[in-house]
Design an enzyme around this catalytic site. Structure first.
Site, short mmCIF file in Angstrom:
data_model
loop_
_atom_site.label_atom_id
_atom_site.label_comp_id
_atom_site.label_asym_id
_atom_site.label_seq_id
_atom_site.Cartn_x
_atom_site.Cartn_y
_atom_site.Cartn_z
N HIS A 205 0.99 -1.35 -0.19
CA HIS A 205 -0.09 -0.08 0.06
C HIS A 205 0.68 1.44 0.06
CE1 HIS A 205 0.82 -0.20 4.36
NE2 HIS A 205 0.82 1.16 4.45
C1 UD1 Z 1 -2.27 5.19 5.71
C2 UD1 Z 1 -1.15 5.92 6.44
C3 UD1 Z 1 -0.14 4.54 6.23
C4 UD1 Z 1 -0.54 3.42 7.04
C5 UD1 Z 1 -1.78 3.31 6.27
C6 UD1 Z 1 -2.52 1.75 6.30
C7 UD1 Z 1 -0.68 8.31 6.17
C8 UD1 Z 1 0.16 9.20 5.74
N1 UD1 Z 1 -0.56 6.84 5.88
O1 UD1 Z 1 -2.27 5.36 4.31
O2 UD1 Z 1 1.08 5.05 7.08
O3 UD1 Z 1 0.44 2.57 6.79
O4 UD1 Z 1 -2.93 4.09 6.33
O5 UD1 Z 1 -3.47 1.40 5.78
O6 UD1 Z 1 -1.38 8.53 7.21
N2 UD1 Z 1 -9.40 4.57 1.44
C9 UD1 Z 1 -10.49 4.01 1.24
N3 UD1 Z 1 -11.21 3.48 2.54
C10 UD1 Z 1 -10.67 3.76 3.71
C11 UD1 Z 1 -9.19 4.20 3.80
C12 UD1 Z 1 -8.57 4.74 2.57
O7 UD1 Z 1 -11.31 3.65 0.29
O8 UD1 Z 1 -11.28 3.24 4.74
C13 UD1 Z 1 -8.72 4.84 0.19
C14 UD1 Z 1 -9.23 6.33 -0.23
O9 UD1 Z 1 -9.08 6.52 -1.74
C15 UD1 Z 1 -8.02 6.99 0.17
C16 UD1 Z 1 -6.60 6.16 0.06
O10 UD1 Z 1 -7.16 4.82 0.28
O11 UD1 Z 1 -7.94 8.40 -0.44
C17 UD1 Z 1 -5.66 6.55 0.88
O12 UD1 Z 1 -6.13 6.61 2.10
P1 UD1 Z 1 -5.03 7.47 3.35
O13 UD1 Z 1 -5.89 7.20 4.56
O14 UD1 Z 1 -4.78 8.77 2.38
O15 UD1 Z 1 -3.61 6.64 3.25
P2 UD1 Z 1 -3.19 5.19 3.42
O16 UD1 Z 1 -2.56 4.90 1.89
O17 UD1 Z 1 -4.50 4.15 3.80
#
Ligand code: UD1
Length: 373
Positions: A205
């Site tokens: 991820h």
């Molecule tokens: C975040 C953390 C990372 C952690 C990871 C675990 C930061 C900078 N990164 O990354 O350190 O290892 O979480 O998962 O805080 N999304 C969904 N549903 C959700 C959550 C996310 O669809 O419940 C999708 C959305 O499109 C979102 C993207 O995933 O924009 C990224 O989510 P985000 O929370 O920005 O970062 P992660 O890549 O999950």
């Protein structure tokens, strides 16, 4: 004392669970829980609350999605009035996600002491968003709780006074030890049609691995090579799924006959899957630690780790990000046999949250008690 505990993203939930439990068992502490909403899917959030028995958050800020700046700013803006209203004696944040730094900044600007659990970890790679979050959160924290000795050394080098730093062990391992038996009872392998010790697990991820179509395509080559040797289970993160779709790579995954592409699993199901894997390939931080305790070989698909103890004492090995390097590390690990010599890092014993609780009580409630921390 009133403590506001913050959790936002999936890797925070297994860290906050034992802390909420230990705080609730301590009569001098009144814990409140704020969920920032950074992760909002049922499979990325709600399921973890149910499985780990985390109390329902007192407030959910509902700040999921958006760019880093949008997400961080949204959490800060939403957290400030909540914190003013809750008026705690301290705020506790865990890990290194955007919610960690956002809520940490709001707290210290309101003059509320900040405590950071999992402090001091450093990859020394400033292109990782988590590294920026770690460095900044540690710089403004009043109490810093470390999982491994490298964390203490890093903080000392950055000039943090020794009396703020405490080596306490790993709260994520508290959760693993507490739930291992429960997880073993689940029919996860049967449901997937796989046998113990005869499959691999992959998770991906990190932006550095999944945001560039070329890099992602290289990693597909790795998955293809692995699945020709062993059945490969891939619980796919929402971010990775969406990047695959954008890069038009989903078809390539579907064409791999031995790859099982599945939705993100709950904590208990994933623990069972990890525990019986022959090998794990990952870019996650937490999984490097969990495989160390489980004694399962782990290849980390990165060039660095902020958790060096998992390589020094555990089962982790840095395999880099180049497909040929990862594939040869995989074949080497496969020919090394199924048993991996792993030692348990100091204080990863299931009691980190209790140690943290005692230190907090000594620091805030009876600071003159003279009890050594
Ligand atoms: C975040 C953390 C990372 C952690 C990871 C675990 C930061 C900078 N990164 O990354 O350190 O290892 O979480 O998962 O805080 N999304 C969904 N549903 C959700 C959550 C996310 O669809 O419940 C999708 C959305 O499109 C979102 C993207 O995933 O924009 C990224 O989510 P985000 O929370 O920005 O970062 P992660 O890549 O999950």
């Amino acid at each position: 004392m009133r403590i506001v505990c913050v959790a936002g993203a999936r890797p925070n939930f297994m860290k906050i669970a034992p802390l909420m439990e230990a705080f609730s068992n301590e009569p001098c502490i009144d814990p409140l829980l704020v969920h920032t909403g950074q992760h909002y899917d049922a499979k990325m959030s709600d399921l973890f609350f149910t499985q780990l028995g985390i109390p329902k958050p007192d407030v959910n800020l509902g700040c999921g999605g958006g760019s880093h700046a949008q997400q961080t700013a949204a959490v800060m803006t939403a957290f400030e009035p909540v914190l003013l209203d809750m008026a705690p004696d301290a705020v506790l944040v865990v890990g290194d996600v955007n919610s960690t730094i956002a809520c940490g900044l709001v707290s210290v600007k309101l003059g509320i002491p900040l405590m950071h659990v999992e402090a001091g970890l450093r990859s020394y790679d400033r292109s990782m968003p988590e590294e920026i979050n770690r460095v900044l959160t540690d710089a403004i924290s009043d109490l810093l709780f470390c999982t491994e000795p490298s964390g203490v050394d890093n903080l000392r080098r950055e000039g943090i006074p020794a009396d703020k730093i405490h080596l306490v062990g790993n709260v994520m391992i508290d959760t693993l030890m507490k739930n291992r038996k429960k997880s073993e009872a689940l029919p996860v392998l049967e449901n997937l049609g796989i046998e113990p010790s005869s499959y691999a697990v992959v998770t991906l991820h990190r932006p550095a691995n999944v945001d560039e179509p070329e890099t992602l395509s290289g990693l597909m080559e790795v998955l293809d090579a692995v699945q020709t040797t062993l059945p490969l289970v891939f619980p796919i993160h929402p971010r990775t799924r969406s990047q695959m779709r954008h890069a038009g790579l989903e078809g390539r995954l579907e064409a791999m006959p031995n790859l099982k592409l599945i939705e993100p699993l709950g904590y208990l199901e994933f623990l069972k899957l990890l525990n019986h894997a022959r090998i794990v390939l990952t870019d996650s931080g937490g999984i490097q630690e969990e495989t160390t305790i489980l004694g399962v070989p782990c290849l980390t698909l990165r060039n660095n780790t902020e958790r060096p103890i998992t390589c020094d004492m555990g089962t982790n090995r840095l395999a880099g990000t180049r497909p040929d390097g990862i594939i040869s590390a995989f074949h080497e690990a496969m020919s090394a046999g199924t048993t991996t010599e792993a030692r348990v890092p100091p204080l990863w014993d299931g009691h980190a949250a209790e140690r943290i609780t005692r230190i907090i009580v000594d620091h805030f409630v009876n600071p003159r008690s003279g009890v050594p921390t």
